[in-house]
Design an enzyme around this catalytic site. Structure first.
Site, PDB file in Angstrom:
ATOM      1  N   ASN A 209       0.852  -1.203   0.000  1.00  0.00           N
ATOM      2  CA  ASN A 209       0.000   0.000   0.000  1.00  0.00           C
ATOM      3  C   ASN A 209       0.876   1.236   0.000  1.00  0.00           C
ATOM      4  O   ASN A 209       2.107   1.145   0.015  1.00  0.00           O
ATOM      5  CB  ASN A 209      -0.963  -0.031   1.194  1.00  0.00           C
ATOM      6  CG  ASN A 209      -0.200  -0.071   2.509  1.00  0.00           C
ATOM      7  OD1 ASN A 209       0.510   0.856   2.850  1.00  0.00           O
ATOM      8  ND2 ASN A 209      -0.332  -1.185   3.235  1.00  0.00           N
ATOM      9  N   ASP A 279      -4.428  -6.532   5.268  1.00  0.00           N
ATOM     10  CA  ASP A 279      -5.419  -7.364   5.969  1.00  0.00           C
ATOM     11  C   ASP A 279      -5.374  -8.818   5.517  1.00  0.00           C
ATOM     12  O   ASP A 279      -5.770  -9.706   6.252  1.00  0.00           O
ATOM     13  CB  ASP A 279      -6.820  -6.786   5.737  1.00  0.00           C
ATOM     14  CG  ASP A 279      -6.993  -5.465   6.474  1.00  0.00           C
ATOM     15  OD1 ASP A 279      -6.572  -5.402   7.641  1.00  0.00           O
ATOM     16  OD2 ASP A 279      -7.513  -4.498   5.880  1.00  0.00           O
ATOM     17  N   LYS A 289       8.624 -17.131 -10.539  1.00  0.00           N
ATOM     18  CA  LYS A 289       7.923 -16.012 -11.173  1.00  0.00           C
ATOM     19  C   LYS A 289       6.833 -16.552 -12.105  1.00  0.00           C
ATOM     20  O   LYS A 289       7.091 -17.447 -12.912  1.00  0.00           O
ATOM     21  CB  LYS A 289       8.920 -15.164 -11.963  1.00  0.00           C
ATOM     22  CG  LYS A 289       8.279 -13.919 -12.506  1.00  0.00           C
ATOM     23  CD  LYS A 289       9.197 -13.112 -13.394  1.00  0.00           C
ATOM     24  CE  LYS A 289       8.396 -12.014 -14.067  1.00  0.00           C
ATOM     25  NZ  LYS A 289       9.049 -11.442 -15.214  1.00  0.00           N
ATOM     26  N   PRO A 307      -2.883 -11.893  10.781  1.00  0.00           N
ATOM     27  CA  PRO A 307      -3.140 -11.635  12.198  1.00  0.00           C
ATOM     28  C   PRO A 307      -3.322 -10.143  12.427  1.00  0.00           C
ATOM     29  O   PRO A 307      -2.707  -9.329  11.737  1.00  0.00           O
ATOM     30  CB  PRO A 307      -1.862 -12.133  12.886  1.00  0.00           C
ATOM     31  CG  PRO A 307      -0.821 -12.176  11.818  1.00  0.00           C
ATOM     32  CD  PRO A 307      -1.536 -12.414  10.525  1.00  0.00           C
ATOM     33  N   ASP A 308      -4.197  -9.791  13.363  1.00  0.00           N
ATOM     34  CA  ASP A 308      -4.362  -8.383  13.739  1.00  0.00           C
ATOM     35  C   ASP A 308      -3.349  -8.096  14.850  1.00  0.00           C
ATOM     36  O   ASP A 308      -3.528  -8.530  15.997  1.00  0.00           O
ATOM     37  CB  ASP A 308      -5.791  -8.124  14.213  1.00  0.00           C
ATOM     38  CG  ASP A 308      -6.049  -6.636  14.406  1.00  0.00           C
ATOM     39  OD1 ASP A 308      -5.165  -5.949  14.956  1.00  0.00           O
ATOM     40  OD2 ASP A 308      -7.121  -6.157  13.991  1.00  0.00           O
ATOM     41  N   ILE A 309      -2.274  -7.391  14.492  1.00  0.00           N
ATOM     42  CA  ILE A 309      -1.152  -7.201  15.434  1.00  0.00           C
ATOM     43  C   ILE A 309      -1.610  -6.402  16.656  1.00  0.00           C
ATOM     44  O   ILE A 309      -1.346  -6.770  17.801  1.00  0.00           O
ATOM     45  CB  ILE A 309       0.027  -6.479  14.729  1.00  0.00           C
ATOM     46  CG1 ILE A 309       0.420  -7.240  13.467  1.00  0.00           C
ATOM     47  CG2 ILE A 309       1.210  -6.345  15.680  1.00  0.00           C
ATOM     48  CD1 ILE A 309       1.383  -6.500  12.561  1.00  0.00           C
ATOM     49  N   PHE A 325      -3.801   3.462  15.112  1.00  0.00           N
ATOM     50  CA  PHE A 325      -3.998   4.518  14.120  1.00  0.00           C
ATOM     51  C   PHE A 325      -5.083   4.038  13.161  1.00  0.00           C
ATOM     52  O   PHE A 325      -5.230   2.831  12.950  1.00  0.00           O
ATOM     53  CB  PHE A 325      -2.708   4.778  13.329  1.00  0.00           C
ATOM     54  CG  PHE A 325      -1.877   5.887  13.904  1.00  0.00           C
ATOM     55  CD1 PHE A 325      -1.230   5.733  15.118  1.00  0.00           C
ATOM     56  CD2 PHE A 325      -1.757   7.105  13.225  1.00  0.00           C
ATOM     57  CE1 PHE A 325      -0.476   6.757  15.654  1.00  0.00           C
ATOM     58  CE2 PHE A 325      -0.994   8.142  13.757  1.00  0.00           C
ATOM     59  CZ  PHE A 325      -0.359   7.968  14.968  1.00  0.00           C
ATOM     60  N   LYS A 339     -13.861   1.225  15.942  1.00  0.00           N
ATOM     61  CA  LYS A 339     -12.587   0.520  15.734  1.00  0.00           C
ATOM     62  C   LYS A 339     -11.794   0.458  17.030  1.00  0.00           C
ATOM     63  O   LYS A 339     -11.189  -0.562  17.360  1.00  0.00           O
ATOM     64  CB  LYS A 339     -11.775   1.231  14.637  1.00  0.00           C
ATOM     65  CG  LYS A 339     -10.540   0.478  14.238  1.00  0.00           C
ATOM     66  CD  LYS A 339      -9.886   1.048  12.992  1.00  0.00           C
ATOM     67  CE  LYS A 339     -10.600   0.638  11.712  1.00  0.00           C
ATOM     68  NZ  LYS A 339      -9.933   1.080  10.505  1.00  0.00           N
ATOM     69  N   LYS A 343     -10.713  -3.095  18.619  1.00  0.00           N
ATOM     70  CA  LYS A 343      -9.307  -3.457  18.824  1.00  0.00           C
ATOM     71  C   LYS A 343      -8.977  -3.608  20.306  1.00  0.00           C
ATOM     72  O   LYS A 343      -7.906  -4.112  20.653  1.00  0.00           O
ATOM     73  CB  LYS A 343      -8.395  -2.371  18.228  1.00  0.00           C
ATOM     74  CG  LYS A 343      -8.605  -2.111  16.747  1.00  0.00           C
ATOM     75  CD  LYS A 343      -7.694  -2.957  15.904  1.00  0.00           C
ATOM     76  CE  LYS A 343      -7.946  -2.694  14.426  1.00  0.00           C
ATOM     77  NZ  LYS A 343      -7.109  -3.551  13.579  1.00  0.00           N
TER      78      LYS A 343
HETATM   79  N1  CTP Z   1      -3.510  -3.181  12.486  1.00  0.00           N
HETATM   80  C1  CTP Z   1      -2.714  -4.213  12.934  1.00  0.00           C
HETATM   81  N2  CTP Z   1      -2.760  -5.429  12.298  1.00  0.00           N
HETATM   82  C2  CTP Z   1      -3.581  -5.633  11.241  1.00  0.00           C
HETATM   83  C3  CTP Z   1      -4.396  -4.567  10.772  1.00  0.00           C
HETATM   84  C4  CTP Z   1      -4.340  -3.354  11.429  1.00  0.00           C
HETATM   85  O1  CTP Z   1      -1.955  -4.025  13.894  1.00  0.00           O
HETATM   86  N3  CTP Z   1      -3.587  -6.812  10.650  1.00  0.00           N
HETATM   87  C5  CTP Z   1      -3.477  -1.899  13.200  1.00  0.00           C
HETATM   88  C6  CTP Z   1      -2.930  -0.749  12.399  1.00  0.00           C
HETATM   89  O2  CTP Z   1      -1.524  -0.624  12.577  1.00  0.00           O
HETATM   90  C7  CTP Z   1      -3.680   0.433  12.991  1.00  0.00           C
HETATM   91  C8  CTP Z   1      -5.026  -0.160  13.379  1.00  0.00           C
HETATM   92  O3  CTP Z   1      -4.812  -1.554  13.511  1.00  0.00           O
HETATM   93  O4  CTP Z   1      -3.086   0.888  14.172  1.00  0.00           O
HETATM   94  C9  CTP Z   1      -6.136   0.108  12.443  1.00  0.00           C
HETATM   95  O5  CTP Z   1      -5.788  -0.275  11.154  1.00  0.00           O
HETATM   96  P1  CTP Z   1      -6.856  -0.198   9.975  1.00  0.00           P
HETATM   97  O6  CTP Z   1      -6.231  -0.737   8.728  1.00  0.00           O
HETATM   98  O7  CTP Z   1      -7.455   1.170   9.947  1.00  0.00           O
HETATM   99  O8  CTP Z   1      -7.961  -1.182  10.539  1.00  0.00           O
HETATM  100  P2  CTP Z   1      -8.437  -2.572  10.131  1.00  0.00           P
HETATM  101  O9  CTP Z   1      -8.527  -3.397  11.360  1.00  0.00           O
HETATM  102  O10 CTP Z   1      -7.602  -3.130   9.028  1.00  0.00           O
HETATM  103  O11 CTP Z   1      -9.912  -2.277   9.626  1.00  0.00           O
HETATM  104  P3  CTP Z   1     -10.444  -1.758   8.180  1.00  0.00           P
HETATM  105  O12 CTP Z   1      -9.285  -1.785   7.237  1.00  0.00           O
HETATM  106  O13 CTP Z   1     -11.508  -2.736   7.862  1.00  0.00           O
HETATM  107  O14 CTP Z   1     -10.975  -0.382   8.441  1.00  0.00           O
END
Ligand code: CTP
Length: 404
Positions: A209, A279, A289, A307-309, A325, A339, A343
């Site tokens: 991204n 995500d 390749k 994983p959602d860190i 953030f 959110k 979280k």
């Molecule tokens: N984050 C994380 N791990 C992930 C996705 C997000 O730690 N796999 C953290 C980001 O670093 C940020 C926060 O979660 O601090 C919100 O990230 P964002 O991309 O806005 O949220 P998402 O949970 O991905 O939700 P969405 O994209 O559906 O809005």
């Protein structure tokens, strides 16, 4: 600017690194400081006072008997308005004078008569730096509360290599900014994630991204300035590591998660998740390749959720204070608050507008259990400073902070 309203007396002593002091004067001005240059006679043999006068638009003083100061007490008057005296370069001879309180020229007398902090940036040949007498003087100066900046190690003008090089101009400005920052997070361990992640499709292609990492790096830098021990887990970005910050580079969200959990163990006080984490990861990534003629039709990618860190760290048994953030395109407050709850974190920082990628400025909104607080539009460095102050206040860490 980071040194706004700071008045610095820049003392230049005799050494070849005096040529770098001209650039230093320029960078101090660029950072918002006012600069009064005072030189020793030996320094004026390397660079002329005119150079500094032209750069700072102020008369330069070299002589104890200079009668340009009204009461003829230049050694007292010149440092009275100063927030700090910075000696750069500081020669071995001048360190010896300082350590012994000698006052045989204007600059040394000024240092002894000062009421403000004194910082010195040594610059000399590697053998001179390792000389026992010089090291004795340096130790005594530290004991006397003088701040030593450097020296760095590397190639020297004399052709030798080793410690003794003066720090570069921008490094010295960075040290000065850190020096003036209240130590709100002293003794705290902070982990910051920054930048994008990259999910491979094959060895040369991947999904990423537009995050530049600038906001996360600014947050890491501001935490360091506030006295924290900072570990930065960075996705792919070309940004330089902020001084004093420990950095671990990662590629994928999974790697970022592992590195973050390792950085948070065994103890971490604050976790700030600034990274734009992918995500999903590609589960059918190719080891080779993908070739158009071999694939035949349009390739199909399969995805699995990463994983959602932030959520993982926030759910740890001894979780640090967690800050998320979020970039939201609509209904910032409602989506941001949802959110934050999802979280499981006490503080969420929402980017107002999603066109902040790569820019040097940003506009932020803080969302916590009490509501929202706009931080307005400012540079990412300035916003990071404000955010650090807000975090320190929320964890009750800023009571003892003092600014020099
Ligand atoms: N984050 C994380 N791990 C992930 C996705 C997000 O730690 N796999 C953290 C980001 O670093 C940020 C926060 O979660 O601090 C919100 O990230 P964002 O991309 O806005 O949220 P998402 O949970 O991905 O939700 P969405 O994209 O559906 O809005």
């Amino acid at each position: 600017m980071e040194l706004d309203k700071r008045h610095i007396v820049l003392g230049v002593t005799g050494g070849i690194a005096a040529y770098k002091a001209a650039e230093l004067a320029r960078e101090l001005l660029r950072a918002g400081a006012t600069v009064q240059v005072v030189m020793t006679q030996a320094a004026a043999r390397f660079v002329t006072p005119v150079t500094f006068q032209a750069l700072t638009a102020r008369p330069v003083f070299c002589d104890q008997w200079d009668d340009r100061v009204g009461n003829n007490m230049a050694h007292i008057e010149l440092s009275r308005a100063a927030d700090a005296i910075l000696i750069a370069p500081a020669s071995a001879d001048f360190l010896g004078k300082l350590a012994n309180g000698l006052c045989d020229d204007l600059l040394s007398t000024l240092c002894v008569a000062r009421e403000c902090p004194l910082l010195v940036a040594p610059a000399m040949n590697v053998q001179m730096w390792s000389n026992a007498a010089v090291q004795r003087n340096v130790a005594r100066l530290r004991d006397d509360g003088v701040t030593l900046l450097g020296p760095a190690s590397g190639d020297q003008a004399c052709g030798e290599t080793g410690p003794g090089r003066m720090l570069e101009a921008l490094e010295l400005v960075e040290e000065l900014v850190a020096f003036f920052t209240p130590k709100r997070l002293a003794g705290r361990r902070v982990v910051v994630t920054a930048g994008p992640t990259y999910e491979p499709i094959d060895p040369v292609r991947g999904i990423t991204n537009r995050s530049s990492g600038k906001m996360g790096f600014a947050v890491a830098r501001a935490c360091r300035h506030a006295g924290a021990q900072v570990q930065l887990v960075a996705g792919p970005t070309a940004l330089p590591t902020p001084a004093g910050v420990t950095r671990r580079d990662v590629l994928t969200a999974r790697e970022m998660c592992d590195a973050t959990l390792a950085a948070c163990a065994p103890a971490c006080d604050v976790f700030i998740a600034v990274a734009a984490v992918a995500d999903w990861q590609v589960t059918n990534a190719s080891e080779r390749k993908l070739k158009k003629d071999e694939v035949g039709t349009t390739p199909e990618l399969a995805f699995a959720e990463n994983p959602d860190i932030l959520r993982t760290v926030a759910a740890l048994p001894e979780a640090p204070y967690c800050v998320g953030f979020a970039a939201e395109s609509e209904d910032l407050q409602r989506n941001g608050e949802a959110k934050r709850r999802r979280k499981g974190v006490p503080l969420l920082v929402a980017n107002i507008g999603h066109q902040t990628f790569g820019r040097d400025d940003n506009e932020l909104l803080l969302i916590d259990e009490h509501g929202t607080q706009p931080l307005g539009r400012a540079s990412k460095d300035a916003l990071a400073r404000t955010l650090v102050a807000e975090i320190a206040r929320r964890i009750g860490a800023d009571e003892s902070a003092s600014t020099p």
